[in-house]
Motif scaffolding. Structure first.
Motif, mmCIF file in Angstrom:
data_model
loop_
_atom_site.group_PDB
_atom_site.id
_atom_site.type_symbol
_atom_site.label_atom_id
_atom_site.label_comp_id
_atom_site.label_asym_id
_atom_site.label_seq_id
_atom_site.Cartn_x
_atom_site.Cartn_y
_atom_site.Cartn_z
ATOM 1 N N UNK A 205 0.833 -1.197 0.000
ATOM 2 C CA UNK A 205 0.000 0.000 0.000
ATOM 3 C C UNK A 205 0.873 1.253 0.000
ATOM 4 N N UNK A 206 0.413 2.287 -0.700
ATOM 5 C CA UNK A 206 1.146 3.551 -0.741
ATOM 6 C C UNK A 206 0.164 4.713 -0.686
ATOM 7 N N UNK A 207 0.726 5.903 -0.537
ATOM 8 C CA UNK A 207 -0.029 7.149 -0.680
ATOM 9 C C UNK A 207 0.627 7.945 -1.799
ATOM 10 N N UNK A 208 -0.189 8.448 -2.725
ATOM 11 C CA UNK A 208 0.320 9.204 -3.867
ATOM 12 C C UNK A 208 -0.135 10.652 -3.758
ATOM 13 N N UNK A 209 0.818 11.578 -3.775
ATOM 14 C CA UNK A 209 0.533 13.010 -3.758
ATOM 15 C C UNK A 209 0.505 13.502 -5.209
ATOM 16 N N UNK B 270 -5.183 15.779 -5.619
ATOM 17 C CA UNK B 270 -4.966 15.641 -4.192
ATOM 18 C C UNK B 270 -4.222 14.370 -3.828
ATOM 19 N N UNK B 271 -4.473 13.902 -2.619
ATOM 20 C CA UNK B 271 -3.800 12.718 -2.082
ATOM 21 C C UNK B 271 -4.657 11.496 -2.363
ATOM 22 N N UNK B 272 -4.036 10.460 -2.917
ATOM 23 C CA UNK B 272 -4.795 9.280 -3.309
ATOM 24 C C UNK B 272 -4.141 8.017 -2.750
ATOM 25 N N UNK B 273 -4.951 7.072 -2.289
ATOM 26 C CA UNK B 273 -4.392 5.781 -1.873
ATOM 27 C C UNK B 273 -4.080 4.937 -3.099
ATOM 28 N N UNK B 274 -3.126 4.045 -2.992
ATOM 29 C CA UNK B 274 -2.781 3.201 -4.132
ATOM 30 C C UNK B 274 -1.938 2.018 -3.720
ATOM 31 N N UNK C 261 9.288 4.826 1.909
ATOM 32 C CA UNK C 261 8.822 3.461 1.675
ATOM 33 C C UNK C 261 7.414 3.406 1.100
ATOM 34 N N UNK C 262 6.531 4.294 1.543
ATOM 35 C CA UNK C 262 5.128 4.199 1.154
ATOM 36 C C UNK C 262 4.558 5.516 0.616
ATOM 37 N N UNK C 263 5.422 6.469 0.291
ATOM 38 C CA UNK C 263 4.959 7.758 -0.217
ATOM 39 C C UNK C 263 5.562 8.036 -1.602
ATOM 40 N N UNK C 264 4.694 8.402 -2.552
ATOM 41 C CA UNK C 264 5.106 8.761 -3.906
ATOM 42 C C UNK C 264 4.563 10.145 -4.240
ATOM 43 N N UNK C 265 5.313 10.882 -5.063
ATOM 44 C CA UNK C 265 4.894 12.218 -5.469
ATOM 45 C C UNK C 265 4.880 12.285 -6.993
ATOM 46 N N UNK C 266 3.799 12.804 -7.537
ATOM 47 C CA UNK C 266 3.657 12.897 -8.986
ATOM 48 C C UNK C 266 4.689 13.866 -9.565
ATOM 49 N N UNK C 267 5.236 13.522 -10.721
ATOM 50 C CA UNK C 267 6.267 14.346 -11.356
ATOM 51 C C UNK C 267 5.775 15.767 -11.606
ATOM 52 N N UNK D 12 5.492 15.904 4.308
ATOM 53 C CA UNK D 12 6.532 16.470 5.161
ATOM 54 C C UNK D 12 7.519 17.296 4.339
ATOM 55 N N UNK D 13 8.198 18.207 5.020
ATOM 56 C CA UNK D 13 9.218 19.026 4.361
ATOM 57 C C UNK D 13 10.348 18.165 3.815
ATOM 58 N N UNK D 14 10.714 17.116 4.562
ATOM 59 C CA UNK D 14 11.794 16.220 4.130
ATOM 60 C C UNK D 14 11.439 15.524 2.812
ATOM 61 N N UNK D 15 10.173 15.161 2.654
ATOM 62 C CA UNK D 15 9.754 14.502 1.419
ATOM 63 C C UNK D 15 9.824 15.457 0.228
ATOM 64 N N UNK D 16 9.488 16.721 0.460
ATOM 65 C CA UNK D 16 9.603 17.723 -0.611
ATOM 66 C C UNK D 16 11.060 17.882 -1.021
#
Length: 252
Positions: A127-131, A136-140, A179-185, A234-238
């Motif tokens: 399972x992941x979360x996609x920004x 918006x934020x979507x489960x995937x 591990x479980x967070x993705x961000x759209x290009x 989070x700021x670290x993820x950005x």
């Protein structure tokens, strides 16, 4: 969290098999072989399922490729495979899928699996979360592929073998930042534009805050209340996304 369904007892299973016209002449050996093959294909059954299908319960319908493989390798019709799955799916889901395949199973994979898109590569869904930029934020779900022979683990953006992590060529559509967070290009490119325009003075922290404000009304779907990851960025993820994109762009 959805839990697995209780499998039928053996008498109930035999009664269902004996009473169904398509299975009237099914032998015990054929039934046992079906269970064994379906168990080995558990990863392949899970991979194409929609994100809202629980991995803890057997899907009600097999993927077309798996149905075709079982029908060809066991000399059964597609209808028989479908009926057998409906009777045995909860039993298959209770069986351990890590056992080694038999010689006959190996022959079946060599003969039928490649043209159907199946392999002995282990598939691990997570399972992941996609920004995203506009939705918006979507489960995937993401699927890791692991070669059983060379032990290379193929992640969404890179492969891992031993101590080496190698990114794929090109720009990924979704960038893995944890591990479980993705961000759209597209969203990452928007942040890079904001952070590199001097007069705007937009920091990674401000990007995080702006995204939180903009997505106030965009929460995880109501049907996904039990999704195990939240929608906080989070700021670290950005910063990680910014750095990864810069490195990948420089390598092009």
């Amino acid at each position: 969290m959805t839990t697995a369904a209780d499998p039928p007892d053996i008498s109930q299973l035999f009664a269902s098999v004996q009473s169904h016209p398509l299975l009237a002449h099914l032998s015990f050996n054929n039934l046992a072989t079906f269970l064994c093959c379906a168990k080995i294909l558990k990863d392949g059954i899970l991979q194409p399922q929609p994100y809202n299908v629980s991995i803890f319960c057997a899907p009600s319908i097999l993927p077309q490729s798996v149905t075709a493989f079982l029908a060809a390798s066991l000399d059964m019709s597609l209808d028989v495979v479908g009926v057998l799955w409906s009777f045995t799916k909860d039993i298959v889901w209770e069986l351990l899928s890590s056992a080694e395949a038999s010689v006959d199973d190996e022959d079946a994979f060599r003969t039928y699996s490649h043209e159907l898109g199946l392999s002995k590569v282990k598939k691990e869904p997570h399972r992941i979360v996609l920004f995203t930029h506009s939705e918006g934020v979507k489960p995937g779900w993401t699927v890791h592929l692991k070669c059983r022979e060379c032990n290379t683990n193929y992640q969404a953006n890179y492969s891992v073998k031993g101590a080496f992590q190698t990114y794929y060529r090109g720009m990924p559509q979704y960038i893995q930042v944890s591990d479980h967070q993705f961000i759209e290009l597209q969203l990452t490119m928007h942040w890079m534009d904001l952070m590199q325009i001097a007069y705007l003075h937009v920091s990674a922290t401000n990007c995080t805050n702006l995204y939180a404000v903009a997505q106030t009304c965009r929460n995880l779907c109501k049907n996904d209340d039990r999704w195990q990851f939240g929608n906080a960025l989070t700021t670290e993820q950005v910063w990680d996304c910014f750095m990864l994109l810069a490195l990948l762009d420089d390598h092009q």
